[in-house]
Design a protein around this motif. Sequence first.
Motif, PDB file in Angstrom:
ATOM      1  N   PRO A   1     -15.582 -20.147 -17.796  1.00 29.37           N
ATOM      2  CA  PRO A   1     -14.503 -20.934 -17.175  1.00 29.37           C
ATOM      3  C   PRO A   1     -13.252 -20.123 -16.851  1.00 29.37           C
ATOM      4  N   HIS A   2     -12.936 -19.160 -17.688  1.00 24.23           N
ATOM      5  CA  HIS A   2     -11.771 -18.313 -17.423  1.00 24.23           C
ATOM      6  C   HIS A   2     -11.980 -17.488 -16.161  1.00 24.23           C
ATOM      7  N   ARG A   3     -13.041 -16.705 -16.154  1.00 22.89           N
ATOM      8  CA  ARG A   3     -13.233 -15.739 -15.070  1.00 22.89           C
ATOM      9  C   ARG A   3     -13.717 -16.413 -13.770  1.00 22.89           C
TER      10      ARG A   3
ATOM     11  N   ILE B   1     -13.585 -19.673 -12.816  1.00 19.60           N
ATOM     12  CA  ILE B   1     -12.903 -20.845 -12.249  1.00 19.60           C
ATOM     13  C   ILE B   1     -11.379 -20.698 -12.312  1.00 19.60           C
ATOM     14  N   ASN B   2     -10.855 -20.578 -13.524  1.00 23.64           N
ATOM     15  CA  ASN B   2      -9.406 -20.675 -13.707  1.00 23.64           C
ATOM     16  C   ASN B   2      -8.669 -19.478 -13.117  1.00 23.64           C
TER      17      ASN B   2
ATOM     18  N   ALA C   1     -10.533 -20.782  -8.144  1.00 22.07           N
ATOM     19  CA  ALA C   1     -11.637 -21.154  -7.260  1.00 22.07           C
ATOM     20  C   ALA C   1     -11.631 -22.637  -6.942  1.00 22.07           C
TER      21      ALA C   1
ATOM     22  N   ARG D   1      -2.477 -29.534  -7.622  1.00 29.02           N
ATOM     23  CA  ARG D   1      -3.821 -29.086  -7.235  1.00 29.02           C
ATOM     24  C   ARG D   1      -4.818 -30.238  -7.342  1.00 29.02           C
TER      25      ARG D   1
ATOM     26  N   VAL E   1     -14.973 -27.874 -20.670  1.00 28.40           N
ATOM     27  CA  VAL E   1     -15.350 -27.934 -19.251  1.00 28.40           C
ATOM     28  C   VAL E   1     -16.631 -28.748 -19.028  1.00 28.40           C
TER      29      VAL E   1
ATOM     30  N   VAL F   1      -9.250 -27.032 -13.673  1.00 28.15           N
ATOM     31  CA  VAL F   1      -9.345 -26.170 -14.852  1.00 28.15           C
ATOM     32  C   VAL F   1      -8.090 -25.312 -14.914  1.00 28.15           C
TER      33      VAL F   1
ATOM     34  N   GLN G   1      -7.814 -22.376 -19.198  1.00 27.68           N
ATOM     35  CA  GLN G   1      -8.631 -21.229 -19.587  1.00 27.68           C
ATOM     36  C   GLN G   1      -7.929 -19.940 -19.172  1.00 27.68           C
TER      37      GLN G   1
ATOM     38  N   THR H   1      -7.183 -17.364 -20.990  1.00 29.48           N
ATOM     39  CA  THR H   1      -7.825 -16.162 -21.514  1.00 29.48           C
ATOM     40  C   THR H   1      -9.306 -16.445 -21.618  1.00 29.48           C
TER      41      THR H   1
ATOM     42  N   GLY I   1     -10.008 -24.438  -9.947  1.00 28.83           N
ATOM     43  CA  GLY I   1      -9.284 -23.542 -10.835  1.00 28.83           C
ATOM     44  C   GLY I   1      -7.815 -23.520 -10.440  1.00 28.83           C
ATOM     45  N   CYS I   2      -6.953 -23.300 -11.396  1.00 32.41           N
ATOM     46  CA  CYS I   2      -5.508 -23.357 -11.121  1.00 32.41           C
ATOM     47  C   CYS I   2      -4.830 -22.224 -11.881  1.00 32.41           C
ATOM     48  N   TRP I   3      -4.450 -21.183 -11.180  1.00 31.66           N
ATOM     49  CA  TRP I   3      -3.900 -19.982 -11.823  1.00 31.66           C
ATOM     50  C   TRP I   3      -2.403 -19.850 -11.578  1.00 31.66           C
TER      51      TRP I   3
END
Lengths: 367, 367, 367, 367
Positions: free
Chosen positions: C296-298, C300-301, C305, D175, D267, D282, D285, D287, D309-311
């Motif tokens: 989920p980290h890499r 999606i978040n 994405a 988002r 998730v 998401v 996440q 880390t 995903g939301c960064w």
Amino acid sequence: MMEEVEAVVMTGPGCALERRAFSAPSAKPGGAVLETIASEVCGTDVHLHHGRLSGVPYPIIPGHVNCGRVLETNGLLLDVEGRPIETGTLVTFFDVFGTCGNCWHCLVAKAATRCPHRRVYGITTSAEDGLLGGWAQRIEILPGVRVLPLPEGIEPLDFMGGGCGLPTGFHAVERAGIALGDTVVIQGSGPVGLNAVIFARLAGALRVFVVGAPKARLEAAKRLGAEDVLDIGEISNSADRIAWVRGRTAGRGADVIIEASGNPAAVPEGLEMLRDAGRYVVVGQYTDAGDVILNPHRHINRRHATILGCWGYEFTHLHRALQMMAYHNARFRWRDLMTREYRLEDAGQALLARIIHGHPAETRACR
Amino acid sequence: MMEEVEAVVMTGPGCALERRAFSAPSAKPGGAVLETIASEVCGTDVHLHHGRLSGVPYPIIPGHVNCGRVLETNGLLLDVEGRPIETGTLVTFFDVFGTCGNCWHCLVAKAATRCPHRRVYGITTSAEDGLLGGWAQRIEILPGVRVLPLPEGIEPLDFMGGGCGLPTGFHAVERAGIALGDTVVIQGSGPVGLNAVIFARLAGALRVFVVGAPKARLEAAKRLGAEDVLDIGEISNSADRIAWVRGRTAGRGADVIIEASGNPAAVPEGLEMLRDAGRYVVVGQYTDAGDVILNPHRHINRRHATILGCWGYEFTHLHRALQMMAYHNARFRWRDLMTREYRLEDAGQALLARIIHGHPAETRACR
Amino acid sequence: MMEEVEAVVMTGPGCALERRAFSAPSAKPGGAVLETIASEVCGTDVHLHHGRLSGVPYPIIPGHVNCGRVLETNGLLLDVEGRPIETGTLVTFFDVFGTCGNCWHCLVAKAATRCPHRRVYGITTSAEDGLLGGWAQRIEILPGVRVLPLPEGIEPLDFMGGGCGLPTGFHAVERAGIALGDTVVIQGSGPVGLNAVIFARLAGALRVFVVGAPKARLEAAKRLGAEDVLDIGEISNSADRIAWVRGRTAGRGADVIIEASGNPAAVPEGLEMLRDAGRYVVVGQYTDAGDVILNPHRHINRRHATILGCWGYEFTHLHRALQMMAYHNARFRWRDLMTREYRLEDAGQALLARIIHGHPAETRACR
Amino acid sequence: MMEEVEAVVMTGPGCALERRAFSAPSAKPGGAVLETIASEVCGTDVHLHHGRLSGVPYPIIPGHVNCGRVLETNGLLLDVEGRPIETGTLVTFFDVFGTCGNCWHCLVAKAATRCPHRRVYGITTSAEDGLLGGWAQRIEILPGVRVLPLPEGIEPLDFMGGGCGLPTGFHAVERAGIALGDTVVIQGSGPVGLNAVIFARLAGALRVFVVGAPKARLEAAKRLGAEDVLDIGEISNSADRIAWVRGRTAGRGADVIIEASGNPAAVPEGLEMLRDAGRYVVVGQYTDAGDVILNPHRHINRRHATILGCWGYEFTHLHRALQMMAYHNARFRWRDLMTREYRLEDAGQALLARIIHGHPAETRACR
């Protein structure tokens, strides 16, 4: 012997309303009959009386947004969740029916409010086809018409206080795509305008300003969360009104403007109140009240404006607006937006009151 | 001894162009100098000459869309991928610069084309500040100006055939949100209109119609994929033109219309050509050519129209449009859209040709 | 004496197909009867044969996407434009029917492909209810089923070359929201994947890459406009495939990826091929072929994405895809995507061929 | 003699925090110096201490979200409206800086939170480069860093109660694209989760449910408008939690779910709580806390899910969130979300408290 019920009939543009007796209807298979509790008197009724809408099959029984009690069903009557609606339930119904689900507009464009087969209770239904309007003691629910039980805690007069402005204002705010923190101007303080204030606040507007009249409606707007209001009776100059908005928006204009005024001149004025790259919703021009002069360069192209017409509403708007009303009724007290109640036999007076006072932007109910 | 280069200077509205000698520029740190290969003569230049744009710091060196060869850099000059651009490379550059990235428009509204700090080569740059326009033998690339190498296979005249209509048409089509299978009408057959034909086709339009003039441009539109064209020189009646579009769209009007005509009257006419719930982009009103009369009820509200102003373009539009040109040049042959080439010393004649022939919607290049 | 017609019946998972005689159907009011010309053999049929779909009312007559000639109507049969469809017309029909238009999914969520009342010819229709699948000499068109005449120039085998991959690929591309100039990777070169290549190109993709097998399908992908293809038979290591995509996308990954492979492992692999803030459509997982491991980290978040499931298709997708086929058939030659034709009595063999060769991702037709 | 100020330095993963003396900074041209008032202790600081983030240039001064008083400027320091910020003003600042505005991510993808040049105070800034983190008596504001005055009525501890969860929750809700009347589930009741509750309510959610722990945070969630909460300490079985949500959503699942838990297992669990065609964000996440098992068929494809995903966050999120805080502070009382205050010299204890209690989802401030 056949039971008789009374209805108020608008026989044609400009004609006095008539009280007529109708045979009490019985429910068709899949349909139902309501005992009318209240029916809205809205601006459309005034327009109908003035003959300003095309394709109206006079004589008609006006009253498109209504509340009633289920008297009779013929087979299972289900709500949108698939739960049966029992006799005796307090309900409203989606006044639009006949949307075909089969034509190009429905299937390809997904523009159901523009389906050519769409009909509306109290507007495009003839009194010769039965009790298909709310200014009557009974309302016939045709098969396929979507019935919505009033949510717990919502009484008929709460709902009537919202009236058709409730789903219309809801739709306009949805179309506006309000972002969290937007500054919003509402032009017009009638039922659509005030419901737009409510839903703009609920949709995340930071600041809401209202440009309208008369005072009582502007007071209501403030109670509903408008930060400030402009009385067009006091500031009658368009340039001053534009300056008033710009003065409250860092000189830039508002992020979002919803025109709900019914006055064509509001459109060019509103576009001057809009910030560059803002969104402008036109929901107040339900009849042709005339042309306006616009400047395509300044108002549209250079402003990078998004201008969004907003016609009618869909079931989802009424359904969700009603749920929001149930949740937020203590905060917004829709019932207080209703200006006056009339008995059915005084419908003409109700209509007249609107016309005489020249403020069709009020919500009334006949019952 | 200082090297001298020549430039064509527009000293003010209505004044004859002047040829002047300038000291050859040298690159500032982070900047570069180009040897000019070609510079577009576009409608904006005619507007500049007529004084129809506000805030122009005459005297100016016109020419906002340009091609050149990198003569000199001062430090690393990188493309958007971070690759160094070597001396000798054929390039164009994003004519817009100075967008601040710090103001409310840039940061909050994300409406970069409306940043008040935005400047444009050849339009809002004074000749007193240097060679900041393309009608000159050299062009100074200021630090921060985005340089784009011409992709492999694209020669300067291919790019000039697209001109500023390339990213403008690209942006308009992006804004239109064309869906796969949409029917699109383009109003106007100038550089923006023809590039809009190209990008509408590339974006999934099923059918594209063009309403414009003169014949040669309409022939070009057909070659680029327009299914049919209407010559406004032949069908000069607006109602007939509307009927022409409706006759080709099942009576409904088009899903999407892009106004790229420069004529304000195209706006109300185009809205009559639009289907209910359709999308209408206004990209042709870059100067104030006058007002129009619209009917808010019929044109906007009942039509449930989405009307989208489209101002300027961003780097991404130029970058992607150039990549699309490189991929599709064999199919669309942008170079053939250029109507004539002039030598630098004949710039006045280039401008005049446009003015005299009254068809400013052509693409020319000076070199 | 009653006329008899033949159909191929799948009596249950794993059972041999049976040829059975049925009474020739007659059209119900509002319905029609088709003489079958061709019926697709697609991956779903193989899944049906393996019992991998739930809720299938065996025995069934497979064949959900079909072409036929109208033998008989009972009352007016209209196309979506409201034009009558005459006896003798070559048609296909929207295999999905029964979508209720009344439930929460239809009315509130507007997620019609998830309406619980939705039924599909050849998949959720029992042979006991009549000839409601295409592996039969006749097909009964129930009232309300949407019939589409084949456009001029499109023959039944052109349409069968598209098959159900045509509207499915169309829907996936619509859902992907491809922007002009995007780089797109398609995972899977079966009918959905190849139609996705076509529609991605038509929707404005600059570059399209295909990751799939076998060679013949990848050759087809190239003919349809894929810039490059990766044969998973040759590059069987996931990390190498990811590197292959990244090597072609400046190390960043693709803007858009459409998973149409049917293999769950394609999902984490595809997410590694996606650029930050890219869009990833999952349209290849129509049956439960197993779980996958994601981070989920890499995935999606941090990647910011957008991952979009894409289920079924709506009438609009079939309608518009068919119009696009009519326009672009000379360019894409859908017919050539069909791998083989079978006679009706060889349907079992058709199914077997798919199973034995292990490449269910081919389009076949029975007739 | 040079003035000295104190800072707390994290020298490496797992190392004890150190108090160090630094020369008091002076403002660079275009920059400023703040006297620190408060600095957040958030989950990221715990991750930093555990070495769970890559690319951290230890030794660092932690503290990315901060409040201070302007001690000194060097030239005009302007807010986003272009108004000068005077010495003595209470401010916060956008902790992200260095976003280049020139790369492919910034210019073409418009994915600024993924710009490779992006840096963050207190996370990717080395103590060797100065006082670029909030656990210090002074903070150096580098030129280009965006400073925001605290709005009238907002005190430093109000703002610290929001912390980095304020703009992060704001971004997640943006988002999610919450529609008026949506039912929303928030997974996680830490700072991001609670701010997501607030902004979901402000964005038009009808009903908000929170799945989290411990009790005190769930009580806070209720106070902020959650209709009901699920304590994962009490209902520890995933299937029971899914049933709890479905039981409150007509069996369908929620329209929107925002994952803000930090636990990868949330998730797949959350996707089972989502209605068909729902939206799943998401944001928890940050880390890499491990992999999860998903079923592409059931969780994505058949569900027609939109997973987002939301960064990070952008300036606009912080700016607008702060304005919303100013408007709604009486209603939501952000300050009460802060669990405890520490003196600067007790920063280690602050960190430890989080670690020991195993509930990193609290907001603390050092000052």
